[in-house]
Enzyme design. Structure first.
Site, PDB file in Angstrom:
ATOM      1  N   THR A 181      37.770  50.407  -4.716  1.00 39.55           N
ATOM      2  CA  THR A 181      39.198  50.270  -5.013  1.00 39.55           C
ATOM      3  C   THR A 181      39.453  49.879  -6.462  1.00 39.55           C
ATOM      4  O   THR A 181      40.430  50.318  -7.074  1.00 39.55           O
ATOM      5  CB  THR A 181      39.807  49.216  -4.057  1.00 39.55           C
ATOM      6  OG1 THR A 181      39.727  49.732  -2.729  1.00 39.55           O
ATOM      7  CG2 THR A 181      41.248  48.902  -4.395  1.00 39.55           C
TER       8      THR A 181
ATOM      9  N   THR B 267      34.812  46.744  -1.846  1.00 34.56           N
ATOM     10  CA  THR B 267      34.649  45.421  -1.233  1.00 34.56           C
ATOM     11  C   THR B 267      34.086  45.479   0.188  1.00 34.56           C
ATOM     12  O   THR B 267      33.604  44.471   0.695  1.00 34.56           O
ATOM     13  CB  THR B 267      35.995  44.682  -1.182  1.00 34.56           C
ATOM     14  OG1 THR B 267      36.921  45.478  -0.433  1.00 34.56           O
ATOM     15  CG2 THR B 267      36.533  44.423  -2.578  1.00 34.56           C
TER      16      THR B 267
HETATM   17  N1  ASP Z   1      37.264  50.921   1.048  1.00 36.87           N
HETATM   18  C1  ASP Z   1      37.059  50.345  -0.253  1.00 36.87           C
HETATM   19  C2  ASP Z   1      35.567  50.321  -0.551  1.00 36.87           C
HETATM   20  O1  ASP Z   1      34.877  49.469  -0.063  1.00 36.87           O
HETATM   21  C3  ASP Z   1      37.663  49.010  -0.286  1.00 36.87           C
HETATM   22  C4  ASP Z   1      37.578  48.320  -1.607  1.00 36.87           C
HETATM   23  O2  ASP Z   1      36.980  48.735  -2.563  1.00 36.87           O
HETATM   24  O3  ASP Z   1      38.163  47.239  -1.669  1.00 36.87           O
HETATM   25  O4  ASP Z   1      35.115  51.152  -1.280  1.00 36.87           O
END
Ligand code: ASP
Length: 323
Positions: free
Chosen positions: A11, A82
């Site tokens: 993200t 994340t």
């Molecule tokens: N779905 C995303 C990922 O883990 C969520 C994020 O980056 O916060 O790539």
């Protein structure tokens, strides 16, 4: 005295549609980074959702980061999605051989939204990566100005910018007015000895089984024929329905089976309950006590240990560090 930044996507790098920000784009968007006075050497490794990251990719990043340290970098920052950050950070912690900080971060709000948290997280991560106070702490997750030890950090919320927490111990530090303040210095644990080669990793299958109400255990049938290890996320302090106890005991005679709790915090117990399917019954049947390790990190650890050829005693010893 540079910082080595490795970007993996997530993200924090989502710029709308299929556009992805590079490491240079990310650092350009951080007010205050230049004032740190540390050049940031960027390596864009991948631009993927973190659900697509693999153990092999992360081990390659660790190798590249080690090279950066040999070439004079003070510390490492990795940006990634994340969703798997709690697992990748723990994995890195198991194999990072240096005193230099290895900091992982990301963002919950992408750069096209109001109040994106990526730039602040990246700046805080860079501060930690070049702080002498953060040396000898292994892999760290820096998020919302909190500093978490890899062994304890969890993603605890699907959308909040305060998604990361360490339920068992709390953050070990904070970034306050740009200063890195370390509040607790957990001893570094023994990591996984040796290097898991890609072919061994590929061949090492470790299952994670979450026990649920009225569980029929059907998915456990034949598991030892297809997997080299199993992590059980049991109820509460490490319990399963009575009917599953002999099934897990039989599996533990063939492959290492680690007992953890599905609750999200706290340790499994050893000797409080004694009914069939209780923690003491399962340990007597040969399951390994996962202690405070959550099921996801336990799976990372068991796979690494098996892929590096460790035996049952070494595996039991590695998990005992988390009691
Ligand atoms: N779905 C995303 C990922 O883990 C969520 C994020 O980056 O916060 O790539």
């Amino acid at each position: 005295m540079s910082i080595a930044l490795f970007t993996l996507g997530g993200t924090i790098a989502m710029a709308g549609g299929s556009n992805r920000l590079t490491g240079a784009d990310l650092t350009d968007a951080v007010p205050g980074l230049v004032e740190l006075g540390r050049p940031v050497e960027v390596q864009d490794i991948a631009a993927v959702p973190s659900s697509n990251l693999t153990v092999a990719t992360m081990l390659d990043v660790v190798d590249a980061a080690s090279k950066a340290i040999s070439n004079g970098a003070t510390g490492i920052v990795v940006t990634q999605g994340t969703d798997t950050l709690e697992e990748t950070a723990f994995l890195v912690d198991q194999v990072w051989p240096h005193s230099n900080p290895f900091v992982l971060t990301g963002a919950m709000r992408n750069p096209t939204l109001a109040g994106p948290d990526g730039p602040a997280n990246l700046l805080a991560a860079a501060r930690v990566a070049c702080s002498p106070a953060a040396r000898d702490l292994g892999a760290l997750v820096v998020f919302s100005d909190q500093i978490h030890a890899a062994r304890w950090v969890r993603k605890t919320h699907s959308t909040s910018t305060a998604a990361f927490a360490s339920p068992n111990a709390g953050p070990i530090g904070q970034v306050v007015e740009g200063q890195v303040r370390i509040l607790a210095r957990p001893d570094r644990q023994d990591g996984v000895p040796g290097r898991a080669e890609p072919a061994e990793l590929e061949a090492t299958k470790v299952a994670l089984y979450t026990v649920t109400l009225d569980d029929d255990g059907l998915l456990l049938e034949g598991l030892a024929d297809t997997h080299q290890g199993l992590v059980v996320a049991g109820f509460g302090v490490g319990h399963v329905p009575a009917a599953l106890a002999p099934v897990l005991g039989a599996l533990a005679e063939r492959i290492p089976v680690v007992l953890t709790s599905r609750t999200g915090s706290g340790s499994v117990l050893r000797s409080t309950y004694s009914s069939v399917g209780s923690e003491s019954d399962l340990l007597q049947r040969g399951l390994i006590d996962g202690g405070f390790l959550d099921p996801y990190k336990a799976r990372v650890l068991l796979r690494l240990l098996l892929a590096t050829g460790e035996g049952l005693d070494e595996i039991t010893g590695a998990f005992a560090q988390h009691h």
